[in-house]
Design an enzyme around this catalytic site. Structure first.
Site, short mmCIF file in Angstrom:
data_model
loop_
_atom_site.label_atom_id
_atom_site.label_comp_id
_atom_site.label_asym_id
_atom_site.label_seq_id
_atom_site.Cartn_x
_atom_site.Cartn_y
_atom_site.Cartn_z
N HIS A 1 -4.65 -3.13 -1.13
CA HIS A 1 -4.29 -4.41 -1.25
C HIS A 1 -4.97 -5.39 -1.89
O HIS A 1 -6.31 -5.51 -1.45
CB HIS A 1 -3.49 -4.97 -0.12
CG HIS A 1 -2.26 -4.26 0.21
ND1 HIS A 1 -1.01 -4.18 -0.21
CD2 HIS A 1 -2.07 -3.17 1.22
CE1 HIS A 1 -0.15 -3.35 0.18
NE2 HIS A 1 -0.63 -2.59 1.00
N ASP B 1 4.84 1.78 0.69
CA ASP B 1 4.04 1.29 -0.55
C ASP B 1 2.90 2.15 -0.67
O ASP B 1 2.36 2.18 -1.84
CB ASP B 1 3.75 -0.25 -0.53
CG ASP B 1 2.65 -0.38 0.87
OD1 ASP B 1 3.23 0.23 1.93
OD2 ASP B 1 1.75 -1.09 0.78
N HIS B 2 2.79 3.23 0.14
CA HIS B 2 1.39 4.15 -0.01
C HIS B 2 1.83 5.51 -0.26
O HIS B 2 1.32 6.44 -0.93
CB HIS B 2 0.51 4.04 1.06
CG HIS B 2 0.06 2.91 1.31
ND1 HIS B 2 -1.25 2.51 1.05
CD2 HIS B 2 0.78 1.74 1.89
CE1 HIS B 2 -1.37 1.33 1.60
NE2 HIS B 2 -0.44 0.74 2.01
N HIS C 1 3.19 4.40 5.48
CA HIS C 1 4.10 3.45 4.70
C HIS C 1 4.70 3.72 3.51
O HIS C 1 3.73 4.11 2.66
CB HIS C 1 3.31 1.95 5.11
CG HIS C 1 3.39 1.23 6.30
ND1 HIS C 1 2.29 0.37 6.60
CD2 HIS C 1 4.09 1.59 7.16
CE1 HIS C 1 2.56 -0.02 7.85
NE2 HIS C 1 3.58 0.73 8.08
N HIS D 1 -1.75 6.56 4.91
CA HIS D 1 -0.82 6.33 5.96
C HIS D 1 0.56 6.60 5.35
O HIS D 1 0.99 6.40 4.36
CB HIS D 1 -1.18 5.17 6.88
CG HIS D 1 -0.76 3.85 5.94
ND1 HIS D 1 -1.59 3.62 4.88
CD2 HIS D 1 -0.12 2.76 6.27
CE1 HIS D 1 -1.32 2.31 4.43
NE2 HIS D 1 -0.23 1.93 5.16
N HIS E 1 -3.33 -0.64 12.04
CA HIS E 1 -2.26 -0.94 11.04
C HIS E 1 -1.09 -0.23 11.31
O HIS E 1 -0.10 -0.60 11.87
CB HIS E 1 -2.82 -1.05 9.63
CG HIS E 1 -1.73 -1.34 8.83
ND1 HIS E 1 -1.10 -2.40 8.33
CD2 HIS E 1 -1.29 -0.26 7.75
CE1 HIS E 1 -0.10 -2.33 7.57
NE2 HIS E 1 -0.05 -0.93 6.95
N ASP F 1 -5.17 0.47 4.57
CA ASP F 1 -4.66 -0.93 5.19
C ASP F 1 -5.27 -1.12 6.33
O ASP F 1 -4.95 -2.01 7.14
CB ASP F 1 -3.28 -0.88 5.53
CG ASP F 1 -2.44 -1.10 4.01
OD1 ASP F 1 -3.06 -1.17 3.01
OD2 ASP F 1 -1.33 -1.14 4.20
#
Ligand code: ZN
Ligand code: FE
Length: 251
Positions: free
Chosen positions: A167, A60-61, A58, A56, A110, A129
């Site tokens: 995570h 942090d990915h 975001h 996805h 999410h 996530d």
């Protein structure tokens, strides 16, 4: 499992994974969220990166995507709207990795663009996530109804399926799970095992679907004990799920 898996931590609590076929040498990374950690994992394994799979949008990915793609000339698969994706995927799509089928599941909740990658022949799924160990992702874009529908797509996978999530939220998730499902013997035992693992510096990921079905409250809205604890004996599963998600947000 025919493939080798190498999970690596990055940022404060993220995990990326390398998937490697020893026969063909094909290697994919799921979520190169940080370029340095991804490159270190590639160097450590000695594998040659050929593909990047994105769950996805975001940061942090995806933060390491441009650099890792440029360094290795890797082919990028992921959702629409992520810069650098070569093959845009959506739910129901299928692709092949080193001769193995990869089924793409759309699991919004999410985020709206969330993709999960299921390798039936490997009995492995990458849940991003969406599904965490004893938890699920926060609803940053989607609705509880969407997330509950998404989790049900994962719940029907074979119970022995290995679950890689993005995570290390397990300690906090276990504490919350016990607050809504305090009498669940499997959960109590698992929370103790998780605390021990973490105290030894070990990851709690991957997990197996079977353990999630037994202990993850977000997969258990039909459970009579949880319903009783919430005072929601006659509600629908979707309503109970939404209440569990609401409580976790305020926990
Ligand atoms: Zn996210
Ligand atoms: Fe994330």
């Amino acid at each position: 499992m025919a493939f080798d898996y190498f999970q690596f931590p990055y940022n404060s609590d993220n995990y990326g994974v390398l998937i490697h076929d020893p026969k063909t040498g094909a290697t994919a990374v799921v979520d190169p969220g940080e370029a340095g950690a991804t490159e270190a994992a590639i160097s450590q394994t000695g594998w040659t990166l050929s593909e990047i799979w994105i769950t996805h949008h975001h940061w942090d990915h995806t933060d390491g995507l441009a650099a890792v793609k440029a360094n290795h000339g890797a082919f990028v698969r992921g959702p629409e709207g992520v810069a650098g994706v070569d093959q845009v995927l959506s739910g129901g799509a299928k692709f092949e990795f080193a001769g193995a089928d990869v089924d793409v599941l759309h699991t919004p909740g999410h985020t709206l663009d969330m993709l999960n990658f299921h390798l039936p022949s490997e009995e492995v799924v990458f849940t991003g996530d969406t599904l965490f160990v004893m938890g699920c992702g926060r609803l940053t874009e989607g609705t509880p109804e969407m997330m509950w529908e998404s989790l049900q797509k994962l719940m029907v996978l074979p119970s022995e399926t290995v679950v890689y999530c993005s995570h290390e939220y397990t300690e906090a998730n276990a504490k919350f799970a016990l607050s809504v499902d305090p009498e669940n013997a499997a959960l109590i035992t698992r929370a103790e095992m998780v605390a021990l693992k973490l105290s030894q510096g070990q990851p709690t990921v991957p997990t197996r679907m079977e353990a999630e079905l037994e202990t993850n409250p977000f997969l258990r809205p039909s459970d009579p004990a949880i319903r009783a604890a919430l005072g929601m004996e006659t509600a629908t599963d979707g309503e109970v799920f939404a209440e569990i998600r609401r409580r976790k947000d305020n926990f």
